[in-house]
Design an enzyme around this catalytic site. Structure first.
Site, PDB file in Angstrom:
ATOM      1  N   PHE A  25       7.347  -6.757  -8.006  1.00  0.00           N
ATOM      2  CA  PHE A  25       8.750  -6.939  -7.764  1.00  0.00           C
ATOM      3  C   PHE A  25       9.857  -6.467  -8.367  1.00  0.00           C
ATOM      4  O   PHE A  25      10.861  -6.694  -8.249  1.00  0.00           O
ATOM      5  CB  PHE A  25       8.824  -8.547  -8.015  1.00  0.00           C
ATOM      6  CG  PHE A  25       7.895  -9.492  -7.456  1.00  0.00           C
ATOM      7  CD1 PHE A  25       8.133  -9.976  -5.977  1.00  0.00           C
ATOM      8  CD2 PHE A  25       6.686  -9.903  -7.965  1.00  0.00           C
ATOM      9  CE1 PHE A  25       7.148 -10.660  -5.413  1.00  0.00           C
ATOM     10  CE2 PHE A  25       5.553 -10.605  -7.461  1.00  0.00           C
ATOM     11  CZ  PHE A  25       5.789 -11.203  -5.932  1.00  0.00           C
TER      12      PHE A  25
ATOM     13  N   THR B 183       2.605  -2.988  -1.485  1.00  0.00           N
ATOM     14  CA  THR B 183       3.035  -4.268  -0.690  1.00  0.00           C
ATOM     15  C   THR B 183       2.073  -4.263   0.586  1.00  0.00           C
ATOM     16  O   THR B 183       2.434  -2.944   1.188  1.00  0.00           O
ATOM     17  CB  THR B 183       4.546  -4.058  -0.533  1.00  0.00           C
ATOM     18  OG1 THR B 183       5.105  -4.296  -1.751  1.00  0.00           O
ATOM     19  CG2 THR B 183       4.917  -5.384   0.578  1.00  0.00           C
TER      20      THR B 183
ATOM     21  N   LYS C 152      11.137  -1.912   5.757  1.00  0.00           N
ATOM     22  CA  LYS C 152       9.938  -1.905   6.129  1.00  0.00           C
ATOM     23  C   LYS C 152       8.977  -3.176   6.011  1.00  0.00           C
ATOM     24  O   LYS C 152       8.098  -3.546   6.771  1.00  0.00           O
ATOM     25  CB  LYS C 152       9.121  -0.696   5.569  1.00  0.00           C
ATOM     26  CG  LYS C 152       8.692  -1.127   4.147  1.00  0.00           C
ATOM     27  CD  LYS C 152       7.771  -0.042   3.429  1.00  0.00           C
ATOM     28  CE  LYS C 152       7.367  -0.128   2.247  1.00  0.00           C
ATOM     29  NZ  LYS C 152       6.412  -1.345   1.753  1.00  0.00           N
TER      30      LYS C 152
ATOM     31  N   CYS D  82      11.977  -0.716   0.624  1.00  0.00           N
ATOM     32  CA  CYS D  82      11.150  -2.106   0.798  1.00  0.00           C
ATOM     33  C   CYS D  82      11.678  -2.918   1.968  1.00  0.00           C
ATOM     34  O   CYS D  82      10.712  -3.426   2.900  1.00  0.00           O
ATOM     35  CB  CYS D  82      11.077  -2.647  -0.556  1.00  0.00           C
ATOM     36  SG  CYS D  82      10.177  -1.881  -1.875  1.00  0.00           S
TER      37      CYS D  82
HETATM   38  N1  LIG Z   1       9.994   1.331  -4.652  1.00  0.00           N
HETATM   39  C1  LIG Z   1      10.095  -0.077  -4.971  1.00  0.00           C
HETATM   40  O1  LIG Z   1      11.288  -0.441  -5.445  1.00  0.00           O
HETATM   41  C2  LIG Z   1       9.059  -0.826  -4.877  1.00  0.00           C
HETATM   42  C3  LIG Z   1       8.902  -2.373  -5.415  1.00  0.00           C
HETATM   43  C4  LIG Z   1       7.919  -3.240  -5.098  1.00  0.00           C
HETATM   44  C5  LIG Z   1       6.864  -2.742  -4.328  1.00  0.00           C
HETATM   45  N2  LIG Z   1       6.786  -1.484  -3.772  1.00  0.00           N
HETATM   46  C6  LIG Z   1       5.447  -1.149  -3.010  1.00  0.00           C
HETATM   47  O2  LIG Z   1       4.950  -0.290  -3.887  1.00  0.00           O
HETATM   48  C7  LIG Z   1       4.238   0.707  -3.170  1.00  0.00           C
HETATM   49  C8  LIG Z   1       4.506   1.993  -3.387  1.00  0.00           C
HETATM   50  O3  LIG Z   1       5.873   2.369  -3.528  1.00  0.00           O
HETATM   51  P1  LIG Z   1       6.667   3.437  -4.036  1.00  0.00           P
HETATM   52  O4  LIG Z   1       8.108   3.282  -3.773  1.00  0.00           O
HETATM   53  O5  LIG Z   1       6.155   3.595  -5.446  1.00  0.00           O
HETATM   54  O6  LIG Z   1       5.892   5.031  -3.096  1.00  0.00           O
HETATM   55  P2  LIG Z   1       6.190   6.339  -3.385  1.00  0.00           P
HETATM   56  O7  LIG Z   1       5.777   6.934  -1.966  1.00  0.00           O
HETATM   57  O8  LIG Z   1       7.143   6.621  -4.371  1.00  0.00           O
HETATM   58  O9  LIG Z   1       4.661   6.767  -4.228  1.00  0.00           O
HETATM   59  C9  LIG Z   1       3.386   6.556  -3.553  1.00  0.00           C
HETATM   60  C10 LIG Z   1       2.594   7.907  -4.252  1.00  0.00           C
HETATM   61  O10 LIG Z   1       1.315   7.507  -3.831  1.00  0.00           O
HETATM   62  C11 LIG Z   1       0.781   8.854  -3.960  1.00  0.00           C
HETATM   63  N3  LIG Z   1      -0.492   9.047  -2.924  1.00  0.00           N
HETATM   64  C12 LIG Z   1      -0.733   8.523  -1.710  1.00  0.00           C
HETATM   65  N4  LIG Z   1      -2.134   8.327  -1.493  1.00  0.00           N
HETATM   66  C13 LIG Z   1      -2.693   8.626  -2.485  1.00  0.00           C
HETATM   67  C14 LIG Z   1      -4.033   8.802  -2.985  1.00  0.00           C
HETATM   68  N5  LIG Z   1      -5.175   8.545  -1.884  1.00  0.00           N
HETATM   69  N6  LIG Z   1      -4.449   9.125  -4.105  1.00  0.00           N
HETATM   70  C15 LIG Z   1      -3.197   9.303  -5.160  1.00  0.00           C
HETATM   71  N7  LIG Z   1      -1.993   9.105  -4.913  1.00  0.00           N
HETATM   72  C16 LIG Z   1      -1.701   8.998  -3.446  1.00  0.00           C
HETATM   73  C17 LIG Z   1       1.593   9.689  -3.062  1.00  0.00           C
HETATM   74  O11 LIG Z   1       1.643  11.233  -3.278  1.00  0.00           O
HETATM   75  C18 LIG Z   1       3.018   9.425  -3.705  1.00  0.00           C
HETATM   76  O12 LIG Z   1       3.660   9.773  -4.942  1.00  0.00           O
HETATM   77  C19 LIG Z   1       4.704   0.333  -1.822  1.00  0.00           C
HETATM   78  O13 LIG Z   1       3.656  -0.292  -1.121  1.00  0.00           O
HETATM   79  C20 LIG Z   1       5.977  -0.309  -1.868  1.00  0.00           C
HETATM   80  O14 LIG Z   1       6.150  -1.243  -0.754  1.00  0.00           O
HETATM   81  C21 LIG Z   1       7.818  -0.463  -3.970  1.00  0.00           C
END
Ligand SMILES: NC(=O)c1ccc[n+]([C@@H]2O[C@H](COP(=O)([O-])OP(=O)(O)OC[C@H]3O[C@@H](n4cnc5c(N)ncnc54)[C@H](O)[C@@H]3O)[C@@H](O)[C@H]2O)c1
Length: 434
Positions: free
Chosen positions: A148, A118, A262, A259
């Site tokens: 989503f 996001t 932030k 989500c």
């Molecule tokens: N969690 C949700 O329900 C959800 C739903 C929709 C959208 N999102 C969005 O998706 C994105 C990810 O969210 P999440 O909850 O999966 O985050 P998360 O923190 O669980 O996972 C992110 C991962 O990325 C890794 N990472 C960071 N930099 C990296 C790099 N350069 N190379 C390789 N790996 C790297 C981290 O080690 C971590 O494991 C965010 O932008 C979030 O807003 C999340």
């Protein structure tokens, strides 16, 4: 798939399940090492089986090094975190930009680079600029494809989305994205192709709207308490109107999670930067912020206004059921406020205790709901895990020092609780104390 967290791992496993070949990459070597052993780094129902089946079928692999998988890929997804930047609330894009730079160096042949994280409007432009600057020869298209899915129901949501949003004007990218998501057309998921900036904004507008709906019903709940009305019936009464819809109208302790807090903040910042403030969302965030601590005052009120030295049992710590995610969970503010007021807090969560321990200290963690209730002056239901919906109320009452229950999720019925002799308060419903 760059980033193997809640979104990256679920998306990667689901794409593999569609028949694509997926490599999940993460910088966190402990996550990748766990995945190699078949251990999930997060709790998400059904994920372990889905991952195991696709690993076995040879369609899903894991690594810490993106070079080879990126070089071989037709599409590279960026699914790294975009937390709030410390200090100002803007989305912290450093992980996205670092990933873009690394990807740029490894691209080989035409590749679609897809931002699934996001990200604020205009981030796709910057990702594209970084790639072109780092590797001027790269043949790629940068696409926005926001996700989503909901934690706790992530696999179902990914496989049966209400819609798929693809932001690009590049014809080759459209073709690749169509190919990737083709299995979902069979499930009749509408695919909405828009400009890249529009797609980026759709994600924030969606989350801000849902946060607004929750906050609206929470304020209506407060009014219900003052005037002796029932918020659940109000929610049903308005939710049956198709223009409103019944979802996200459950009054509670305020939204939290990884989500909404932030993303509302980031949208507010974007609006202000572009001189188009979204005041309704500014208000939503402010109202929600104060609400969580106010829930601790509700607990105090249920015990006569002074909880110094009292023992409070808290059931449920994660920001919602069926996840281990503690990011911005309302329980953090509530427990902290209870501690500030001098209470001794005991807590139990079915899955999230390990995660909770790193963010909530000064809490006695218990083995189950009943040991948590043992000797407590009040019990607070903060997260509505299934196992808290049918507690043995007689057993609960006999375990507690005082039969006081504060139900912040309206799991129980006031008349039933009264029958068992509890002093019961909930959110937005008339209370009958005994
Ligand atoms: N969690 C949700 O329900 C959800 C739903 C929709 C959208 N999102 C969005 O998706 C994105 C990810 O969210 P999440 O909850 O999966 O985050 P998360 O923190 O669980 O996972 C992110 C991962 O990325 C890794 N990472 C960071 N930099 C990296 C790099 N350069 N190379 C390789 N790996 C790297 C981290 O080690 C971590 O494991 C965010 O932008 C979030 O807003 C999340």
């Amino acid at each position: 798939m760059i980033g193997t967290g809640y979104v990256g791992l679920v998306s990667g496993a689901c794409f593999a399940d569609f028949g694509h070949h997926v490599t999940c990459v993460d910088k966190d070597a402990s996550k990748i090492e766990a995945l190699h052993r078949g251990v999930m780094p997060i709790y998400e129902p059904g994920l372990d089986d889905l991952v195991a089946a696709n690993v076995k079928a040879g369609r899903l692999t894991f690594t810490t090094d993106l070079k080879k998988p990126v070089a071989e890929a037709d599409a590279v997804f960026i699914a790294v975190g975009t937390p709030s930047r410390r200090g100002d609330g803007h989305a912290d894009l450093s992980y996205v930009y670092a990933a873009a730079k690394e990807i740029a160096g490894a691209l080989d042949g035409f590749t679609v680079v897809v931002t699934k994280s996001t990200v604020p409007v205009g981030t796709g432009d910057e990702v594209e600029r970084i790639i072109r600057e780092t590797n001027p020869k790269a043949d790629c298209a940068v696409v926005s494809n926001p996700e989503f899915l909901r934690e706790g129901a992530a696999i179902r949501d990914f496989k049966h989305p209400d819609r798929i949003v693809v932001g690009t004007e590049d014809e080759r990218a459209k073709e690749s994205m169509n190919e990737l998501y083709r299995p979902l057309y069979l499930n009749q998921a509408p695919i909405l192709v828009t400009g890249r900036r529009t797609a980026e904004l759709i994600k924030y507008a969606a989350n801000a709207f849902l946060a607004t709906k929750i906050t609206f019903i929470n304020e209506v709940a407060d009014l219900c308490e003052r005037v002796g009305a029932d918020v659940q019936q109000v929610a049903r009464g308005i939710g049956l109107d198709n223009r409103i819809g019944g979802k996200f109208l459950h009054a509670g302790p305020g939204y939290g999670g990884s989500c909404f807090p932030k993303d509302t903040l980031a949208l507010i910042k974007t609006g202000q930067d572009y001189d188009a403030p979204i005041r309704i969302v500014e208000t939503v965030a402010a109202v929600n912020d104060t609400r969580k601590r106010a829930m601790a005052r509700k607990v105090s009120a249920a015990l006569g206004g002074d909880i110094r030295g009292k023992t409070i049992a808290v059931l449920g710590l994660t920001f919602k059921p069926n996840t281990d995610d503690m990011r911005d969970a309302p329980s953090i503010n509530i427990v902290t406020a209870l501690n500030d007021m001098g209470a001794k807090v005991k807590a139990y969560d079915p899955i999230g205790m390990e995660q909770a321990k790193s963010v909530l200290t000064g809490v006695t963690y218990c083995e189950d709901a009943y040991s948590c209730a043992q000797g407590a002056d009040a019990l607070v239901i903060v997260t509505e895990w299934e196992q808290f919906r049918a507690l043995d109320l007689a057993r609960l009452k006999s375990a507690m020092a005082k039969p006081v229950v504060v139900d912040l999720r309206n799991v129980y019925r006031p008349d039933e609780m009264a029958k068992y002799g509890f002093s019961y308060s909930s959110v937005g419903r008339a209370t009958k104390d005994r």
